[in-house]
Scaffold this motif. Structure first.
Motif, PDB file in Angstrom:
ATOM      1  N   ALA A   1      12.863   3.820  -2.120  1.00  0.00           N
ATOM      2  CA  ALA A   1      12.590   3.214  -0.820  1.00  0.00           C
ATOM      3  C   ALA A   1      11.105   3.311  -0.492  1.00  0.00           C
ATOM      4  CB  ALA A   1      13.411   3.919   0.257  1.00  0.00           C
ATOM      5  N   PHE A   2      10.608   2.322   0.229  1.00  0.00           N
ATOM      6  CA  PHE A   2       9.219   2.340   0.678  1.00  0.00           C
ATOM      7  C   PHE A   2       9.149   1.673   2.043  1.00  0.00           C
ATOM      8  CE2 PHE A   2       9.993  -1.378  -1.922  1.00  0.00           C
ATOM      9  CZ  PHE A   2       9.423  -2.428  -1.217  1.00  0.00           C
ATOM     10  N   ARG A   3       8.026   1.752   2.677  1.00  0.00           N
ATOM     11  CA  ARG A   3       7.886   1.245   4.042  1.00  0.00           C
ATOM     12  C   ARG A   3       8.171  -0.257   4.096  1.00  0.00           C
ATOM     13  NH1 ARG A   3       2.789   2.537   8.093  1.00  0.00           N
ATOM     14  NH2 ARG A   3       3.581   1.406   9.913  1.00  0.00           N
ATOM     15  N   GLY A   4       9.098  -0.635   4.950  1.00  0.00           N
ATOM     16  CA  GLY A   4       9.448  -2.042   5.112  1.00  0.00           C
ATOM     17  C   GLY A   4      10.457  -2.556   4.101  1.00  0.00           C
ATOM     18  N   ALA A   5      10.960  -1.678   3.240  1.00  0.00           N
ATOM     19  CA  ALA A   5      11.884  -2.117   2.188  1.00  0.00           C
ATOM     20  C   ALA A   5      13.297  -2.309   2.732  1.00  0.00           C
ATOM     21  CB  ALA A   5      11.903  -1.092   1.053  1.00  0.00           C
TER      22      ALA A   5
ATOM     23  N   THR B   1       1.294   9.352  -6.006  1.00  0.00           N
ATOM     24  CA  THR B   1       1.742  10.737  -5.814  1.00  0.00           C
ATOM     25  C   THR B   1       2.967  11.065  -6.665  1.00  0.00           C
ATOM     26  OG1 THR B   1       3.021  10.013  -3.876  1.00  0.00           O
ATOM     27  CG2 THR B   1       0.820  10.907  -3.481  1.00  0.00           C
ATOM     28  N   LYS B   2       3.356  10.116  -7.533  1.00  0.00           N
ATOM     29  CA  LYS B   2       4.454  10.288  -8.489  1.00  0.00           C
ATOM     30  C   LYS B   2       5.809  10.485  -7.819  1.00  0.00           C
ATOM     31  CE  LYS B   2       1.343  11.914 -12.079  1.00  0.00           C
ATOM     32  NZ  LYS B   2       1.000  12.941 -13.063  1.00  0.00           N
ATOM     33  N   LEU B   3       5.958   9.855  -6.649  1.00  0.00           N
ATOM     34  CA  LEU B   3       7.253   9.811  -5.980  1.00  0.00           C
ATOM     35  C   LEU B   3       7.962   8.495  -6.274  1.00  0.00           C
ATOM     36  CD1 LEU B   3       6.310  11.375  -2.517  1.00  0.00           C
ATOM     37  CD2 LEU B   3       7.509  12.473  -4.425  1.00  0.00           C
ATOM     38  N   CYS B   4       7.265   7.610  -6.961  1.00  0.00           N
ATOM     39  CA  CYS B   4       7.840   6.342  -7.425  1.00  0.00           C
ATOM     40  C   CYS B   4       7.425   6.167  -8.882  1.00  0.00           C
ATOM     41  CB  CYS B   4       7.326   5.176  -6.578  1.00  0.00           C
ATOM     42  SG  CYS B   4       7.791   3.536  -7.209  1.00  0.00           S
ATOM     43  N   PRO B   5       8.362   5.922  -9.791  1.00  0.00           N
ATOM     44  CA  PRO B   5       8.003   5.825 -11.215  1.00  0.00           C
ATOM     45  C   PRO B   5       7.330   4.509 -11.590  1.00  0.00           C
ATOM     46  CG  PRO B   5      10.354   5.489 -10.922  1.00  0.00           C
ATOM     47  CD  PRO B   5       9.817   5.852  -9.572  1.00  0.00           C
ATOM     48  N   TYR B   6       7.766   3.428 -10.982  1.00  0.00           N
ATOM     49  CA  TYR B   6       7.203   2.112 -11.293  1.00  0.00           C
ATOM     50  C   TYR B   6       7.654   1.120 -10.228  1.00  0.00           C
ATOM     51  CZ  TYR B   6      11.879   0.840 -12.899  1.00  0.00           C
ATOM     52  OH  TYR B   6      13.232   0.588 -12.947  1.00  0.00           O
TER      53      TYR B   6
ATOM     54  N   THR C   1       0.833  -1.205   0.000  1.00  0.00           N
ATOM     55  CA  THR C   1       0.000   0.000   0.000  1.00  0.00           C
ATOM     56  C   THR C   1       0.868   1.255   0.000  1.00  0.00           C
ATOM     57  OG1 THR C   1      -1.712  -1.196   1.236  1.00  0.00           O
ATOM     58  CG2 THR C   1      -1.859   1.205   1.203  1.00  0.00           C
ATOM     59  N   SER C   2       1.955   1.222   0.777  1.00  0.00           N
ATOM     60  CA  SER C   2       2.885   2.350   0.820  1.00  0.00           C
ATOM     61  C   SER C   2       3.478   2.617  -0.559  1.00  0.00           C
ATOM     62  CB  SER C   2       4.006   2.056   1.822  1.00  0.00           C
ATOM     63  OG  SER C   2       5.113   2.915   1.637  1.00  0.00           O
ATOM     64  N   LEU C   3       3.858   1.556  -1.235  1.00  0.00           N
ATOM     65  CA  LEU C   3       4.465   1.683  -2.561  1.00  0.00           C
ATOM     66  C   LEU C   3       3.465   2.211  -3.580  1.00  0.00           C
ATOM     67  CD1 LEU C   3       7.136   1.267  -3.916  1.00  0.00           C
ATOM     68  CD2 LEU C   3       6.623  -1.159  -4.172  1.00  0.00           C
ATOM     69  N   TYR C   4       2.235   1.741  -3.498  1.00  0.00           N
ATOM     70  CA  TYR C   4       1.201   2.224  -4.420  1.00  0.00           C
ATOM     71  C   TYR C   4       0.925   3.712  -4.198  1.00  0.00           C
ATOM     72  CZ  TYR C   4      -3.211   2.683  -6.921  1.00  0.00           C
ATOM     73  OH  TYR C   4      -4.207   3.107  -7.782  1.00  0.00           O
ATOM     74  N   ASN C   5       0.907   4.134  -2.935  1.00  0.00           N
ATOM     75  CA  ASN C   5       0.675   5.551  -2.640  1.00  0.00           C
ATOM     76  C   ASN C   5       1.814   6.422  -3.168  1.00  0.00           C
ATOM     77  OD1 ASN C   5      -1.801   5.149  -1.373  1.00  0.00           O
ATOM     78  ND2 ASN C   5      -0.873   4.823   0.639  1.00  0.00           N
ATOM     79  N   LEU C   6       3.044   5.909  -3.102  1.00  0.00           N
ATOM     80  CA  LEU C   6       4.179   6.638  -3.675  1.00  0.00           C
ATOM     81  C   LEU C   6       4.025   6.757  -5.189  1.00  0.00           C
ATOM     82  CD1 LEU C   6       7.169   5.073  -1.678  1.00  0.00           C
ATOM     83  CD2 LEU C   6       6.325   7.423  -1.502  1.00  0.00           C
ATOM     84  N   LEU C   7       3.540   5.687  -5.798  1.00  0.00           N
ATOM     85  CA  LEU C   7       3.311   5.694  -7.247  1.00  0.00           C
ATOM     86  C   LEU C   7       2.215   6.696  -7.609  1.00  0.00           C
ATOM     87  CD1 LEU C   7       4.180   3.706  -9.777  1.00  0.00           C
ATOM     88  CD2 LEU C   7       1.832   2.926  -9.528  1.00  0.00           C
TER      89      LEU C   7
END
Length: 326
Positions: A200-204, A35-40, A27-33
């Motif tokens: 980086a993402f939560r728990g990574a 908000t465009k803080l993660c490209p893929y 969920t953390s990674l999807y939220n970063l995606l």
């Protein structure tokens, strides 16, 4: 013995804790995606791989998710959860699929036929007035034939599924609640899927790839010259490959070659997706400027893929001119 090596494989409480932590990370990674803080990022299960892309990448202005390979069971489960998806390599008419030109769904090169096609196939009999003398296939036999063709497509590149926009959020919830993501046996038994991301993402945790360098002398016109090779083992992500090529371009005076080995089921991620609206370069850099990618890498990944179902096998730079083959 297996229980001692993998204590989570037989411990339901531990499996529940692992899955709960994984859900938070996902969920953390999807939220970063979003908000465009993660490209893929990738979700790697024992059955299939999912590539989530932020809006602006691969020529799309919305979040996209590609799943490959899939089976009829997975597609039916997604459909039952209300997830709208398409099969980019299959021309669709509602939920009934027809083979696109040049796309083989099986050894026989057959196509899936819709109800409309069945009706059209018998229309000429009505014009001749002999429709009552010909036995028309019943609904059950037509349905069974369609199911047969859908199963024939399973595990093939043509089974790749595309999910777009807000349906990717529904897909996330579906994956979190799906019990089929976790293997019941084998080395991955009881373990949640692997998440791979360039940020980086939560728990990574950061994992180092294995690298081995070799220096050999090769014969040249004026004697011998040093030739260096670098072997990298592990999941080299797209942005990393582009960064390595940029580094070698400058450090090797515009000449080098590279051999690439791809995880075959993910080659289909290079297909050209249907595009509604292409973002301008300036808008793209403004919106994805904080995603952690080099601007040139971002330009490369934002382009519409052109490799189709294949992937890069060899890249060569000679006198600062790139050549490649798939």
């Amino acid at each position: 013995m297996a229980g001692k090596i993998s204590p989570w494989s037989n411990d339901e409480t531990l499996q529940h804790i692992l899955m709960s932590d994984w859900s938070v990370s996902f969920t953390s990674l999807y939220n970063l995606l979003k908000t465009k803080l993660c490209p893929y990022f990738y979700v790697c299960t024992y059955q299939f791989t999912i590539l989530f892309r932020a809006a602006g990448l691969a020529g799309n202005d919305v979040i996209t998710a590609l799943i490959s390979p899939t089976t009829r069971g997975i597609r039916e489960a997604m459909k039952n959860e209300g997830i709208e998806f398409s099969l980019p390599l299959i021309k669709e008419d509602g939920y009934e699929k027809k083979k696109t030109p040049g796309t083989s769904l099986g050894n026989g090169g057959e196509q899936v036929i819709s109800d409309d096609d069945e009706d059209e196939g018998f229309s000429w009999l009505e014009e001749m007035g002999v429709q009552d003398k010909i036995k028309k296939p019943d609904v059950l036999s037509i349905k069974l034939r369609k199911e047969k063709h859908e199963v024939q497509m399973d595990h093939k590149p043509e089974s790749v599924v595309l999910v777009k926009g807000m349906n990717t959020l529904t897909l996330l919830n579906f994956l979190i609640n799906s019990k089929s993501l976790i293997a019941s046996s084998g080395p991955q038994a009881g373990l949640p899927p692997t998440l791979l991301s360039p940020v980086a993402f939560r728990g990574a945790t950061m994992q180092m790839l294995k690298a081995r360098s070799v220096n050999v002398k090769t014969q040249a016109v004026s004697g011998y010259k040093d030739q260096f090779s670098l072997e990298i083992t592990g999941p080299v992500m797209p942005h990393s490959l582009h960064s390595v090529t940029m580094l070698l371009k400058s450090s090797q005076n515009g000449s080098f070659s590279a051999g690439l080995y791809t995880h075959e089921p993910t080659s289909v991620f290079n297909i050209c997706l249907p595009v509604n609206r292409v973002l301008h370069k300036e808008t793209l850099h403004e919106e994805l400027g904080n995603c952690g990618l080099h601007s040139k890498t971002l330009d490369q990944l934002s382009q519409t893929p052109a490799l189709g179902k294949s992937s890069l096998r060899h890249v060569e730079l000679r006198d600062f001119v790139f050549n490649w083959r798939s």
